[in-house]
Design an enzyme around this catalytic site. Structure first.
Site, PDB file in Angstrom:
ATOM      1  N   GLY A  84      -1.613   7.025  -5.640  1.00  0.00           N
ATOM      2  CA  GLY A  84      -0.463   6.247  -4.743  1.00  0.00           C
ATOM      3  C   GLY A  84      -0.181   5.137  -5.713  1.00  0.00           C
ATOM      4  O   GLY A  84      -0.653   4.735  -6.734  1.00  0.00           O
ATOM      5  N   GLY A 119       2.216   1.261  -5.443  1.00  0.00           N
ATOM      6  CA  GLY A 119       2.878   0.311  -4.377  1.00  0.00           C
ATOM      7  C   GLY A 119       3.042  -1.124  -5.193  1.00  0.00           C
ATOM      8  O   GLY A 119       2.943  -1.128  -6.189  1.00  0.00           O
ATOM      9  N   VAL A 146      -3.437   3.336  -7.355  1.00  0.00           N
ATOM     10  CA  VAL A 146      -4.631   3.825  -6.913  1.00  0.00           C
ATOM     11  C   VAL A 146      -4.790   5.101  -7.575  1.00  0.00           C
ATOM     12  O   VAL A 146      -3.887   5.897  -7.653  1.00  0.00           O
ATOM     13  CB  VAL A 146      -4.902   4.174  -5.456  1.00  0.00           C
ATOM     14  CG1 VAL A 146      -6.121   4.476  -5.120  1.00  0.00           C
ATOM     15  CG2 VAL A 146      -4.497   2.818  -4.645  1.00  0.00           C
ATOM     16  N   ASP A 206      -6.504  -6.981  10.250  1.00  0.00           N
ATOM     17  CA  ASP A 206      -5.319  -6.332   9.876  1.00  0.00           C
ATOM     18  C   ASP A 206      -5.680  -4.819  10.434  1.00  0.00           C
ATOM     19  O   ASP A 206      -5.584  -3.892   9.327  1.00  0.00           O
ATOM     20  CB  ASP A 206      -4.977  -6.287   8.350  1.00  0.00           C
ATOM     21  CG  ASP A 206      -3.559  -5.905   8.121  1.00  0.00           C
ATOM     22  OD1 ASP A 206      -2.703  -5.733   8.943  1.00  0.00           O
ATOM     23  OD2 ASP A 206      -3.477  -5.570   6.967  1.00  0.00           O
TER      24      ASP A 206
END
Length: 287
Positions: free
Chosen positions: A16, A18, A23, A133
């Site tokens: 991934g 972002g 990652v 969260d």
């Protein structure tokens, strides 16, 4: 040539990408096992804040020994000065991905996920840690999706350790959390939240699992937050299930999502007891 961090973690596949960084699936040559490595982007404009979150996540998550909390193994800086975090490698999908179709989950699965995340929070709250969260992207469904440890709670990056140094992490003027899942008291002042805020957020997630949609949505974050503070929770409409079962699910939601934190259930173990009752009283069972 594949990159190796600190002479130990060989980056294999990018899982991934972002704004914070990337990652990777990696190989730990010291312990001869596959791991996940999160690498912080040096160009991130919120570098200092992200490093603080990395440190919080590594310190808090590594202090837990629980099958429903992501295991964090290592944290540090690589040869280029980038922060990295090493955790167990998960194979599956996030609850966010699972709910993208806006289709409700089977009630057995929804209850199982609620129970396993609740079990993780019970351990965290006992150690005076508030996640702050709770939302579908931070709940991972590991393959195969069965058994007592397939659900993993992720990302303690903005966790609050009551009485500890992590309390000061909050950035002034920044929303910490996601409005669709924030408790009323979290909207007012995140520094004042306690474990009951996590219970509220998990209640919102439970509603979404049962119905396929969040209870409060609107065109702006401000409007969503206003709904969180003022609008009553919608009633469950689940005609495919018995009225008695739906009433018990509604009671769980009522206990978890009361606007007044003083009237909300104070301990997640009470919710776990309700789920166990449903498993025993109805033809609904855990995996």
């Amino acid at each position: 040539m594949t990159e190796v961090i600190r002479g130990r973690y060989q980056l294999i596949d990018k899982l991934g990408q972002g704004g914070f960084g990337s990652v990777w699936r990696a190989h730990d040559s010291t312990l001869n096992r596959e791991v996940a490595v999160k690498v912080l982007n040096l160009a991130n404009e919120n570098q200092e804040e992200m490093v603080a979150r990395f440190k919080t996540e590594s310190q808090v998550a590594s202090s837990f020994e629980h099958q429903n909390i992501l295991r964090v193994y290592d944290f540090g800086q690589d040869e280029n000065g980038r922060c990295f975090l090493v955790s167990e490698l998960l194979k599956g999908v996030s609850l966010h991905e699972k709910l993208k179709s806006k289709e409700p989950l089977p009630i057995e699965l929804a209850l199982d996920i609620l129970y396993q995340v609740g079990s993780a929070l019970e351990v965290a709250h006992a150690q005076k840690t508030v996640h702050r969260d709770i939302k579908p992207p931070n709940i991972f469904l590991n393959q195969p999706m069965k058994g007592p440890g397939f659900v993993k709670l992720l990302d303690f990056g903005i966790a609050k350790v009551i009485g500890g140094k992590q309390e000061s992490l909050t950035v002034t003027g920044q929303i910490m959390g996601t409005p669709h899942y924030m408790s009323p008291e979290q909207i007012v002042n995140i520094k004042l939240v306690d474990h009951r805020s996590d219970i509220y957020s998990l209640g919102i997630v439970f509603y979404q699992m049962l119905t396929g949609v969040v209870p409060f949505d609107d065109e702006s974050y401000f409007s969503i937050m206003r709904h969180q503070m003022q609008s009553p929770m919608p009633k469950l409409d689940l005609p495919q299930y018995s009225l008695n079962l739906v009433n018990e699910l509604q009671e769980i939601l009522k206990l978890m999502t009361h606007k007044d934190v003083r009237k909300r259930v104070s301990e997640i173990k009470e919710i776990l007891s309700h789920i166990e009752h449903i498993w025993h009283a109805h033809s609904v069972s855990s995996n």
